[in-house]
Design an enzyme around this catalytic site. Structure first.
Site, PDB file in Angstrom:
ATOM      1  N   ASP A  66      -5.020   6.967 -14.222  1.00 42.50           N
ATOM      2  CA  ASP A  66      -4.667   6.316 -12.951  1.00 42.50           C
ATOM      3  C   ASP A  66      -3.255   5.775 -13.117  1.00 42.50           C
ATOM      4  O   ASP A  66      -3.012   4.895 -13.955  1.00 42.50           O
ATOM      5  CB  ASP A  66      -5.658   5.174 -12.683  1.00 42.50           C
ATOM      6  CG  ASP A  66      -5.362   4.450 -11.375  1.00 42.50           C
ATOM      7  OD1 ASP A  66      -4.213   4.526 -10.876  1.00 42.50           O
ATOM      8  OD2 ASP A  66      -6.273   3.783 -10.857  1.00 42.50           O
ATOM      9  N   VAL A  67      -2.323   6.289 -12.336  1.00 46.00           N
ATOM     10  CA  VAL A  67      -0.914   5.930 -12.548  1.00 46.00           C
ATOM     11  C   VAL A  67      -0.601   4.494 -12.149  1.00 46.00           C
ATOM     12  O   VAL A  67       0.490   3.999 -12.432  1.00 46.00           O
ATOM     13  CB  VAL A  67       0.056   6.910 -11.831  1.00 46.00           C
ATOM     14  CG1 VAL A  67      -0.160   8.335 -12.307  1.00 46.00           C
ATOM     15  CG2 VAL A  67      -0.049   6.789 -10.317  1.00 46.00           C
ATOM     16  N   TYR A 162       6.052   4.927   2.858  1.00 38.79           N
ATOM     17  CA  TYR A 162       6.137   6.145   2.043  1.00 38.79           C
ATOM     18  C   TYR A 162       7.596   6.585   1.875  1.00 38.79           C
ATOM     19  O   TYR A 162       8.050   6.876   0.758  1.00 38.79           O
ATOM     20  CB  TYR A 162       5.321   7.228   2.758  1.00 38.79           C
ATOM     21  CG  TYR A 162       5.347   8.596   2.155  1.00 38.79           C
ATOM     22  CD1 TYR A 162       4.522   8.921   1.081  1.00 38.79           C
ATOM     23  CD2 TYR A 162       6.164   9.596   2.688  1.00 38.79           C
ATOM     24  CE1 TYR A 162       4.520  10.209   0.545  1.00 38.79           C
ATOM     25  CE2 TYR A 162       6.164  10.876   2.159  1.00 38.79           C
ATOM     26  CZ  TYR A 162       5.342  11.178   1.088  1.00 38.79           C
ATOM     27  OH  TYR A 162       5.345  12.448   0.568  1.00 38.79           O
ATOM     28  N   LYS A 166       9.850   6.832  -1.565  1.00 36.80           N
ATOM     29  CA  LYS A 166      10.418   8.094  -2.083  1.00 36.80           C
ATOM     30  C   LYS A 166      11.936   7.969  -2.251  1.00 36.80           C
ATOM     31  O   LYS A 166      12.510   8.562  -3.177  1.00 36.80           O
ATOM     32  CB  LYS A 166      10.059   9.261  -1.163  1.00 36.80           C
ATOM     33  CG  LYS A 166       8.557   9.593  -1.135  1.00 36.80           C
ATOM     34  CD  LYS A 166       8.042  10.124  -2.462  1.00 36.80           C
ATOM     35  CE  LYS A 166       6.633  10.695  -2.346  1.00 36.80           C
ATOM     36  NZ  LYS A 166       6.096  11.212  -3.611  1.00 36.80           N
ATOM     37  N   VAL A 195       3.746  20.844   3.444  1.00 31.85           N
ATOM     38  CA  VAL A 195       2.791  21.765   2.815  1.00 31.85           C
ATOM     39  C   VAL A 195       1.351  21.458   3.264  1.00 31.85           C
ATOM     40  O   VAL A 195       0.970  20.281   3.386  1.00 31.85           O
ATOM     41  CB  VAL A 195       2.881  21.626   1.276  1.00 31.85           C
ATOM     42  CG1 VAL A 195       1.945  22.627   0.603  1.00 31.85           C
ATOM     43  CG2 VAL A 195       4.303  21.830   0.798  1.00 31.85           C
ATOM     44  N   THR A 197      -1.825  20.522   2.630  1.00 33.00           N
ATOM     45  CA  THR A 197      -2.705  19.858   1.664  1.00 33.00           C
ATOM     46  C   THR A 197      -3.433  18.764   2.441  1.00 33.00           C
ATOM     47  O   THR A 197      -3.215  18.602   3.640  1.00 33.00           O
ATOM     48  CB  THR A 197      -1.885  19.196   0.541  1.00 33.00           C
ATOM     49  OG1 THR A 197      -1.055  18.195   1.148  1.00 33.00           O
ATOM     50  CG2 THR A 197      -1.020  20.192  -0.216  1.00 33.00           C
TER      51      THR A 197
HETATM   52  P1  NDP Z   1      -2.649  15.028  -1.761  1.00 30.13           P
HETATM   53  O1  NDP Z   1      -2.931  13.789  -0.979  1.00 30.13           O
HETATM   54  O2  NDP Z   1      -3.347  16.271  -1.423  1.00 30.13           O
HETATM   55  O3  NDP Z   1      -2.852  14.716  -3.319  1.00 30.13           O
HETATM   56  C1  NDP Z   1      -2.385  13.528  -3.867  1.00 30.13           C
HETATM   57  C2  NDP Z   1      -2.829  13.469  -5.306  1.00 30.13           C
HETATM   58  O4  NDP Z   1      -2.361  12.226  -5.861  1.00 30.13           O
HETATM   59  C3  NDP Z   1      -4.347  13.479  -5.450  1.00 30.13           C
HETATM   60  O5  NDP Z   1      -4.692  14.238  -6.579  1.00 30.13           O
HETATM   61  C4  NDP Z   1      -4.663  12.026  -5.672  1.00 30.13           C
HETATM   62  O6  NDP Z   1      -5.851  11.786  -6.400  1.00 30.13           O
HETATM   63  C5  NDP Z   1      -3.462  11.639  -6.525  1.00 30.13           C
HETATM   64  N1  NDP Z   1      -3.347  10.183  -6.688  1.00 30.13           N
HETATM   65  C6  NDP Z   1      -3.178   9.250  -5.736  1.00 30.13           C
HETATM   66  N2  NDP Z   1      -3.160   8.021  -6.294  1.00 30.13           N
HETATM   67  C7  NDP Z   1      -3.294   8.205  -7.632  1.00 30.13           C
HETATM   68  C8  NDP Z   1      -3.342   7.339  -8.752  1.00 30.13           C
HETATM   69  N3  NDP Z   1      -3.262   6.001  -8.612  1.00 30.13           N
HETATM   70  N4  NDP Z   1      -3.474   7.870  -9.997  1.00 30.13           N
HETATM   71  C9  NDP Z   1      -3.553   9.221 -10.160  1.00 30.13           C
HETATM   72  N5  NDP Z   1      -3.553  10.085  -9.142  1.00 30.13           N
HETATM   73  C10 NDP Z   1      -3.423   9.583  -7.880  1.00 30.13           C
HETATM   74  O7  NDP Z   1      -1.063  15.219  -1.668  1.00 30.13           O
HETATM   75  P2  NDP Z   1      -0.123  16.495  -1.885  1.00 30.13           P
HETATM   76  O8  NDP Z   1      -0.706  17.393  -2.889  1.00 30.13           O
HETATM   77  O9  NDP Z   1       0.278  16.987  -0.559  1.00 30.13           O
HETATM   78  O10 NDP Z   1       1.173  15.753  -2.474  1.00 30.13           O
HETATM   79  C11 NDP Z   1       1.599  15.878  -3.806  1.00 30.13           C
HETATM   80  C12 NDP Z   1       3.008  15.317  -3.885  1.00 30.13           C
HETATM   81  O11 NDP Z   1       3.861  16.012  -2.974  1.00 30.13           O
HETATM   82  C13 NDP Z   1       3.110  13.849  -3.508  1.00 30.13           C
HETATM   83  O12 NDP Z   1       4.059  13.218  -4.339  1.00 30.13           O
HETATM   84  C14 NDP Z   1       3.635  13.890  -2.079  1.00 30.13           C
HETATM   85  O13 NDP Z   1       4.313  12.718  -1.717  1.00 30.13           O
HETATM   86  C15 NDP Z   1       4.560  15.093  -2.150  1.00 30.13           C
HETATM   87  N6  NDP Z   1       4.859  15.699  -0.877  1.00 30.13           N
HETATM   88  C16 NDP Z   1       3.889  16.340  -0.151  1.00 30.13           C
HETATM   89  C17 NDP Z   1       4.220  16.929   1.050  1.00 30.13           C
HETATM   90  C18 NDP Z   1       3.224  17.681   1.856  1.00 30.13           C
HETATM   91  O14 NDP Z   1       3.590  18.158   2.950  1.00 30.13           O
HETATM   92  N7  NDP Z   1       1.986  17.851   1.429  1.00 30.13           N
HETATM   93  C19 NDP Z   1       5.589  16.833   1.613  1.00 30.13           C
HETATM   94  C20 NDP Z   1       6.524  16.150   0.772  1.00 30.13           C
HETATM   95  C21 NDP Z   1       6.149  15.607  -0.423  1.00 30.13           C
HETATM   96  P3  NDP Z   1      -7.259  11.367  -5.651  1.00 30.13           P
HETATM   97  O15 NDP Z   1      -7.909  12.673  -5.280  1.00 30.13           O
HETATM   98  O16 NDP Z   1      -7.981  10.605  -6.709  1.00 30.13           O
HETATM   99  O17 NDP Z   1      -6.889  10.549  -4.463  1.00 30.13           O
END
Ligand code: NDP
Length: 239
Positions: A66-67, A162, A166, A195, A197
């Site tokens: 957990d970060v 957010y 960033k 993206v 997700t």
């Molecule tokens: P998701 O919400 O699908 O995934 C986020 C991930 O972060 C999950 O695995 C979540 O885990 C994890 N997470 C959150 N809090 C913690 C924590 N305290 N410790 C460890 N893990 C944690 O997001 P995306 O995959 O879309 O995003 C990934 C990255 O890309 C992020 O940095 C996001 O800001 C960036 N991004 C995404 C965009 C998009 O369009 N999707 C656009 C621009 C940037 P859990 O399942 O436990 O919640």
């Protein structure tokens, strides 16, 4: 000593690897021949994601982290060193998006804090624990997954907590890169684009495969590659 043998795979650690861009980054780094440590705050979710990618590959390891929890980061680092030996590549991918549609002054202070705890302080804390050993070995690739929303040059009213987190992550990336310049560490920020997700939603134009392209490119940069930059589609973009 720099790690020279091409036969020994690089070790990459990915945060928030149980879904979305983190899981796809893990899959692609594995396909690049790396040993990949998928980390996440939910051990069961990480195990499921790991099984989904390759349940038998010894190059894929799952570890809880957990970060936002310094003790959890320390414990994860110890476990990774014990099980895999070292870390060469760190992909700081975990993030939260809270109060996406609220106006900046309507967002509770606690939501700003929770956002910063994950998106900025989490990255700093993970780097504090993982990067010094990389610097001692003279090799490291650090990829901070940022966002176009954090670009000061195009800052809008979108997702204030957010976006500010960033922008701060980008500033941290520059300072980290300068701190380790010339010591084998390349640290860069990336905007994956919008993206599909859980975070990006179903209307986003990009697939996860497209979204991780620049993340993987930065994670696999050759020696002498860029450091202290902000990239989208493998090209530098304005801060
Ligand atoms: P998701 O919400 O699908 O995934 C986020 C991930 O972060 C999950 O695995 C979540 O885990 C994890 N997470 C959150 N809090 C913690 C924590 N305290 N410790 C460890 N893990 C944690 O997001 P995306 O995959 O879309 O995003 C990934 C990255 O890309 C992020 O940095 C996001 O800001 C960036 N991004 C995404 C965009 C998009 O369009 N999707 C656009 C621009 C940037 P859990 O399942 O436990 O919640």
């Amino acid at each position: 000593m720099p790690h020279k043998s091409a036969a020994v795979p690089r070790v990459a650690v990915v945060t928030g690897a149980n879904r979305g861009l983190g899981r796809e980054t893990s899959r692609q780094l594995l396909a690049h021949g790396m040993r990949v440590v998928m980390t996440g705050r939910d051990a069961a979710a990480i195990e499921r994601a790991q099984r989904g990618l390759a349940n038998t590959s010894e190059n894929l390891v799952g570890v809880s982290m957990d970060v936002t929890d310094a003790a959890s980061i320390e414990a994860a680092h110890r476990e990774i060193v014990e099980r895999v030996g070292r870390v060469d590549v760190l992909v700081n991918n975990a993030a939260v998006l809270l109060f996406e549609s609220a106006e900046v002054l309507a967002i509770p202070a606690d939501a700003f804090r929770r956002t910063f705890d994950t998106n900025l302080f989490g990255v700093i804390e993970v780097c504090r624990v993982f990067v010094p050993a990389m610097a001692r070995r003279g090799y490291g690739r650090i990829v901070n997954v940022s966002s176009g929303a954090g670009q000061l040059a195009r800052m809008s009213t979108y997702a204030p907590a957010y976006s500010i987190s960033k922008a701060a992550l980008n500033a941290f990336t520059r300072i980290l890169a300068e701190t380790y310049r010339g010591r084998g560490i390349l640290a860069n920020a990336v905007d994956p684009g919008w993206v599909r997700t859980d975070m990006g939603g179903p209307s986003a134009p990009r697939s996860v495969e497209q979204g991780v392209d620049t993340i993987v490119w930065l994670a696999t940069l050759p020696d002498g590659g860029p450091t202290g930059g902000f990239f989208r589609d493998r090209r530098p973009i304005d801060w």
